[in-house]
Scaffold this active site. Sequence first.
Site, PDB file in Angstrom:
ATOM      1  N   CYS A 121       0.937  -1.140  -0.083  1.00  0.00           N
ATOM      2  CA  CYS A 121       0.485   0.075  -0.108  1.00  0.00           C
ATOM      3  C   CYS A 121       0.298   1.295   0.062  1.00  0.00           C
ATOM      4  O   CYS A 121       1.899   1.024   0.014  1.00  0.00           O
ATOM      5  CB  CYS A 121      -1.567  -0.122   1.520  1.00  0.00           C
ATOM      6  SG  CYS A 121      -0.526  -0.020   3.162  1.00  0.00           S
ATOM      7  N   ASN A 126       2.528   1.064   4.355  1.00  0.00           N
ATOM      8  CA  ASN A 126       2.426   0.128   5.197  1.00  0.00           C
ATOM      9  C   ASN A 126       2.332   0.167   6.090  1.00  0.00           C
ATOM     10  O   ASN A 126       3.190  -0.357   7.679  1.00  0.00           O
ATOM     11  CB  ASN A 126       4.502   0.179   4.284  1.00  0.00           C
ATOM     12  CG  ASN A 126       4.336  -1.597   4.959  1.00  0.00           C
ATOM     13  OD1 ASN A 126       5.034  -1.815   5.164  1.00  0.00           O
ATOM     14  ND2 ASN A 126       3.520  -2.403   4.812  1.00  0.00           N
ATOM     15  N   CYS A 181      -0.835   0.571   7.543  1.00  0.00           N
ATOM     16  CA  CYS A 181      -2.202   0.567   7.397  1.00  0.00           C
ATOM     17  C   CYS A 181      -3.230  -1.186   6.768  1.00  0.00           C
ATOM     18  O   CYS A 181      -2.879  -1.895   7.240  1.00  0.00           O
ATOM     19  CB  CYS A 181      -3.607   1.616   6.701  1.00  0.00           C
ATOM     20  SG  CYS A 181      -3.226   3.389   8.564  1.00  0.00           S
ATOM     21  N   ARG A 182      -3.203  -1.124   5.600  1.00  0.00           N
ATOM     22  CA  ARG A 182      -3.779  -1.786   4.845  1.00  0.00           C
ATOM     23  C   ARG A 182      -3.327  -2.466   4.449  1.00  0.00           C
ATOM     24  O   ARG A 182      -3.708  -4.278   4.777  1.00  0.00           O
ATOM     25  CB  ARG A 182      -4.344  -1.147   3.143  1.00  0.00           C
ATOM     26  CG  ARG A 182      -5.825  -0.216   3.381  1.00  0.00           C
ATOM     27  CD  ARG A 182      -5.760   0.554   2.080  1.00  0.00           C
ATOM     28  NE  ARG A 182      -4.115   1.018   2.065  1.00  0.00           N
ATOM     29  CZ  ARG A 182      -4.028   2.175   1.116  1.00  0.00           C
ATOM     30  NH1 ARG A 182      -5.245   1.950   0.138  1.00  0.00           N
ATOM     31  NH2 ARG A 182      -2.995   2.774   0.638  1.00  0.00           N
ATOM     32  N   SER A 183      -1.794  -2.626   4.189  1.00  0.00           N
ATOM     33  CA  SER A 183      -0.916  -4.047   3.750  1.00  0.00           C
ATOM     34  C   SER A 183      -0.387  -4.913   4.962  1.00  0.00           C
ATOM     35  O   SER A 183      -0.285  -5.851   4.942  1.00  0.00           O
ATOM     36  CB  SER A 183       0.203  -3.324   2.846  1.00  0.00           C
ATOM     37  OG  SER A 183       0.795  -2.644   3.384  1.00  0.00           O
ATOM     38  N   ASP A 230      -8.066   3.996   1.183  1.00  0.00           N
ATOM     39  CA  ASP A 230      -7.481   4.349   2.101  1.00  0.00           C
ATOM     40  C   ASP A 230      -7.856   4.941   3.673  1.00  0.00           C
ATOM     41  O   ASP A 230      -8.614   6.345   3.191  1.00  0.00           O
ATOM     42  CB  ASP A 230      -6.840   5.436   1.297  1.00  0.00           C
ATOM     43  CG  ASP A 230      -4.999   6.097   1.791  1.00  0.00           C
ATOM     44  OD1 ASP A 230      -5.144   6.058   3.380  1.00  0.00           O
ATOM     45  OD2 ASP A 230      -4.437   6.620   1.393  1.00  0.00           O
TER      46      ASP A 230
HETATM   47  P1  4NP Z   1      -1.592   3.059   3.799  1.00  0.00           P
HETATM   48  O1  4NP Z   1      -2.383   4.044   4.902  1.00  0.00           O
HETATM   49  O2  4NP Z   1      -1.097   3.656   2.339  1.00  0.00           O
HETATM   50  O3  4NP Z   1      -2.685   1.884   4.109  1.00  0.00           O
HETATM   51  O4  4NP Z   1      -0.731   2.606   4.841  1.00  0.00           O
HETATM   52  C1  4NP Z   1      -1.916   5.500   4.610  1.00  0.00           C
HETATM   53  C2  4NP Z   1      -0.585   5.399   5.485  1.00  0.00           C
HETATM   54  C3  4NP Z   1       0.223   7.179   5.919  1.00  0.00           C
HETATM   55  C4  4NP Z   1      -0.350   7.332   5.357  1.00  0.00           C
HETATM   56  C5  4NP Z   1      -0.955   7.179   3.587  1.00  0.00           C
HETATM   57  C6  4NP Z   1      -1.672   6.464   3.538  1.00  0.00           C
HETATM   58  N1  4NP Z   1       0.302   9.039   4.309  1.00  0.00           N
HETATM   59  O5  4NP Z   1      -0.443  10.291   4.136  1.00  0.00           O
HETATM   60  O6  4NP Z   1       1.463   9.320   5.864  1.00  0.00           O
END
Ligand code: 4NP
Length: 175
Positions: free
Chosen positions: A17, A20, A22-24, A135
């Site tokens: 994702c 790294n 939340c989702r992944s 997201d």
């Molecule tokens: P992820 O979510 O891609 O599912 O881990 C996010 C985590 C951090 C950010 C964006 C999405 N960020 O902008 O820091």
Amino acid sequence: MPERSESRRPVRVLFVCLGNICRSPLAEGLFRHLVEAEGLAEHFEIDSAGTGAWHVGERPDARMCRTASRRGLDITGQRARRIRPEDLHRFDHVLVMDRHNRADVLALASDPSLAARVRLFREFDPEPGDLQVPDPYTGGREGFEHVYEIAERTSRALLEHLRALHHLEAQPAER
Ligand code: 4NP
């Protein structure tokens, strides 16, 4: 004669994702849990990574950890890392959460043939929607719950797909 499954190298699966956190990491944790529950652990190498570097070294987002722990899944031991070009050589299956992730990962591929390893995770979702895992980072708790539901059913379907594709057999439980 087909090779005996236990002598083969593991099937390598990478979830990707943006951050790294939340989702992944959730997909990694859910998929690993299913693989272990089905007695298939020795057949897999499982990891996750982000396309961005902002959170490298951090544990998963506390909101994602809480959503997982409410369902009995502990993902707090994971640490964020950024995807590297070598990952596209190492991992057989690279499952990305959205189309931005896919474009960013494909930009790392030195050899166009590696693109076939990169698929949207929700291509395996029985209820695929727009094929992207939303997201949840800037939203509320319900966004994390929604991601959990998507990732849980999609991980199950992905495991069934890979099990058939690679002819994987469960190891009998130890007595
Ligand atoms: P992820 O979510 O891609 O599912 O881990 C996010 C985590 C951090 C950010 C964006 C999405 N960020 O902008 O820091």
